[in-house]
Enzyme design. Structure first.
Site, PDB file in Angstrom:
ATOM      1  N   ASP A   4       0.847  -1.197   0.000  1.00 40.07           N
ATOM      2  CA  ASP A   4       0.000   0.000   0.000  1.00 40.07           C
ATOM      3  C   ASP A   4       0.881   1.245   0.000  1.00 40.07           C
ATOM      4  O   ASP A   4       2.066   1.182   0.346  1.00 40.07           O
ATOM      5  CB  ASP A   4      -0.962   0.018   1.193  1.00 40.07           C
ATOM      6  N   GLU A  56       0.040  -0.936   5.866  1.00 37.51           N
ATOM      7  CA  GLU A  56       1.111  -0.378   6.695  1.00 37.51           C
ATOM      8  C   GLU A  56       0.939   1.118   6.874  1.00 37.51           C
ATOM      9  O   GLU A  56       1.167   1.665   7.955  1.00 37.51           O
ATOM     10  CB  GLU A  56       2.485  -0.680   6.066  1.00 37.51           C
ATOM     11  N   GLU A  57       0.528   1.779   5.816  1.00 39.63           N
ATOM     12  CA  GLU A  57       0.432   3.242   5.862  1.00 39.63           C
ATOM     13  C   GLU A  57      -0.778   3.728   6.653  1.00 39.63           C
ATOM     14  O   GLU A  57      -0.956   4.921   6.847  1.00 39.63           O
ATOM     15  CB  GLU A  57       0.394   3.821   4.443  1.00 39.63           C
TER      16      GLU A  57
HETATM   17  N1  BES Z   1       8.765   3.411   5.407  1.00 35.83           N
HETATM   18  C1  BES Z   1       8.030   4.137   6.368  1.00 35.83           C
HETATM   19  C2  BES Z   1       8.658   4.159   7.749  1.00 35.83           C
HETATM   20  C3  BES Z   1       9.987   4.863   7.826  1.00 35.83           C
HETATM   21  C4  BES Z   1      10.187   6.062   7.204  1.00 35.83           C
HETATM   22  C5  BES Z   1      10.995   4.321   8.554  1.00 35.83           C
HETATM   23  C6  BES Z   1      11.404   6.685   7.294  1.00 35.83           C
HETATM   24  C7  BES Z   1      12.208   4.952   8.658  1.00 35.83           C
HETATM   25  C8  BES Z   1      12.416   6.140   8.001  1.00 35.83           C
HETATM   26  C9  BES Z   1       6.625   3.592   6.500  1.00 35.83           C
HETATM   27  O1  BES Z   1       6.070   3.198   5.278  1.00 35.83           O
HETATM   28  C10 BES Z   1       5.774   4.710   7.017  1.00 35.83           C
HETATM   29  O2  BES Z   1       5.709   5.716   6.387  1.00 35.83           O
HETATM   30  N2  BES Z   1       5.142   4.517   8.148  1.00 35.83           N
HETATM   31  C11 BES Z   1       4.234   5.464   8.679  1.00 35.83           C
HETATM   32  C12 BES Z   1       3.481   4.756   9.747  1.00 35.83           C
HETATM   33  C13 BES Z   1       2.243   5.432  10.250  1.00 35.83           C
HETATM   34  C14 BES Z   1       1.311   5.850   9.163  1.00 35.83           C
HETATM   35  C15 BES Z   1       1.535   4.519  11.213  1.00 35.83           C
HETATM   36  C16 BES Z   1       4.959   6.698   9.242  1.00 35.83           C
HETATM   37  O3  BES Z   1       6.071   6.577   9.763  1.00 35.83           O
HETATM   38  O4  BES Z   1       4.405   7.777   9.114  1.00 35.83           O
HETATM   39 ZN    ZN Z   2       5.443   5.178   4.307  1.00 33.91          ZN
END
Ligand code: BES
Ligand code: ZN
Length: 447
Positions: free
Chosen positions: A77, A142-143
């Site tokens: 996603d 995940e998002e």
């Molecule tokens: N890939 C990211 C997480 C991430 C970003 C880890 C930068 C390390 C460095 C992941 O897809 C993401 O964006 N997660 C969201 C989670 C939230 C929506 C629960 C985030 O971090 O905003």
């Molecule tokens: Zn992300």
């Protein structure tokens, strides 16, 4: 560069698999179907599991006793694409400019998870087997906080039993620098709604005699920080652990810091909590961010109105040992105490995820670092924490009992979540496939 691999990446990127968009359900499902096809073509047994939300895709090779079992987790996603006008090419019509592919999801996380799949496919084709028992676990939420994955893990605990989990959804400090991430921040989402008059009002007739909800939102948001960037919510920092001396010292040496952050963000000057460097502020300190703010007239020109309600969408990034639910309660109590007269506020809790911190010196950590080092020879390995969140990795530990290795290859200028998200074809995609092959071999050796 293998053209067939690049073509598959472009196909994957054409699915508008935006998990938060209810109208996009069919597109998300189409993307999951496509993945199942790819995993089967790679020689794995793949299955799509329907959930109350988006499907979860699981694939595995033939498992044999005496080998390490590795789960590779990723997500298909993507985040919403707005503001659309700021994209140089359409977000779901990937184009390659100067060896860089531009599309929503290219780095986060389709390019990275596909590199794993292609690495596995290639190893299976060449050798007929893998050095490990492998399970791909690829989700579509995940998002939006991985809501369906947690009950799924609990229900499929035995099938997903593993020694370690590999996740490539984090970043590198710079091109070519092997980076091992040993910590991530957690997150707690909150929506603040301010309700005022029963209907929108003429701002000439009533302005001056009623509290304006949009103004109330602004006033409430302004109480979140002091002038030095410190969060003012009482008790917010109570559980926060201090940084280790070794990490403060190591981060000073990284080829990434204030200069690069200035370049990547385009801001005239950085601003954050006093007493901490920008890396400390983003990797190891908690924050309060406003992600969106709205209410009242948004069209062109002006409209003399007092909106009946206004809102702000907030997220708090958390560090060990803060907890999302407790943080939200502190925020709720604080905002209620600061509410201006004449309006009513509502604080809605959204998704949450706990912060993650692991020991980079564990046996698995060392194995992963050696594999990364092998993929990028001659470059000093960076040991970092990061500011983003992957809430499910704490759940992995709790339910599956396994640690996670964060082995992402996102570059600081990849524009994840922003317009013109991109992934470098040679330097990231091709490199990732090679690095992940090396990693699987390493994990086989440590059985
Ligand atoms: N890939 C990211 C997480 C991430 C970003 C880890 C930068 C390390 C460095 C992941 O897809 C993401 O964006 N997660 C969201 C989670 C939230 C929506 C629960 C985030 O971090 O905003
Ligand atoms: Zn992300």
């Amino acid at each position: 560069m293998n053209q067939a691999h690049v073509d598959q990446l472009l196909e994957f990127l054409r699915f508008p698999s935006i998990s938060t968009d209810p109208a996009g359900k069919a597109d998300v499902a189409g993307c999951a179907d496509w993945l199942v096809g790819k995993l089967r073509a790679a020689g794995l047994k793949a299955k799509e599991h329907a959930t109350a939300g988006h499907p979860i895709v699981v694939a595995r090779n033939e498992h044999r006793p005496g080998r390490n079992t590795v789960v590779i987790y990723g997500h298909y996603d993507v985040q919403p694409v707005e503001p659309l006008a700021e994209w140089e090419s359409a977000p779901f019509e990937p184009v390659i400019r100067n060896e860089v592919v531009f599309a929503r999801g290219s780095t986060d996380n389709k390019g990275q998870i596909l590199a794993h799949i292609l690495g596995v496919a290639e190893t299976l084709r060449a050798k007929g087997d893998l050095p490990v028992n492998l399970i791909f676990l690829i989700e579509g939420e995940e998002e939006i906080g991985s809501k369906q994955l947690e009950p799924f893990l609990a229900a499929h605990k035995d099938e997903l039993k593993c020694d370690v989990i590999a996740v490539s959804d984090t970043g590198m400090v710079a091109k070519g620098v092997p980076t091992f991430t040993y910590g991530l921040r957690g997150v707690a989402a909150v929506e603040l709604r301010v309700h005022g008059p029963a209907i929108d009002l003429h701002s000439g007739i009533y302005g001056g005699a009623v509290m304006n909800p949009a103004l109330a939102v602004a006033r409430l948001l302004a109480t979140l920080h002091d002038a030095k960037g410190c969060v003012q919510v009482p008790g917010f920092y109570d559980e926060v652990q201090p940084l280790h001396d070794w990490e403060r010292a190591a981060w000073q040496e990284l080829p990434y810091g204030e200069k690069e952050i200035l370049e990547n963000t385009g801001v005239p000057q950085l601003f954050g909590e006093a007493g901490f460097t920008p890396l400390e502020q983003t990797w190891a300190r908690p924050t309060a961010e406003v992600n969106g703010i709205g209410g009242g007239f948004q069209g062109e020109g002006s409209k003399t109105v007092i909106p009946r309600e206004a809102f702000a969408k907030l997220t708090f990034r958390l560090v060990p040992n803060q907890r999302p639910a407790e943080t939200i309660e502190k925020v709720r109590a604080y905002l209620e105490s600061q509410c201006p007269p004449g309006v009513r506020i509502e604080v809605r809790a959204g998704h949450g995820g706990e912060p993650y911190l692991t020991d980079p010196q564990s046996a698995q950590g060392h194995a992963a670092q050696r594999a990364l080092q092998r993929a990028f020879p001659g470059q000093k390995l960076a040991l970092i924490r990061e500011g983003g969140s992957i809430p499910i990795i704490n759940t992995f530990k709790r339910i599956l009992g396994a640690d996670t290795l964060l082995l992402g290859l996102a570059l600081p200028d990849c524009r994840a979540h922003a317009p013109n998200e991109n992934f470098r074809v040679q330097e990231s995609f091709v490199m990732a496939r090679r690095a992940y092959c090396a990693l699987l071999n390493r994990m086989g050796e440590t059985a």
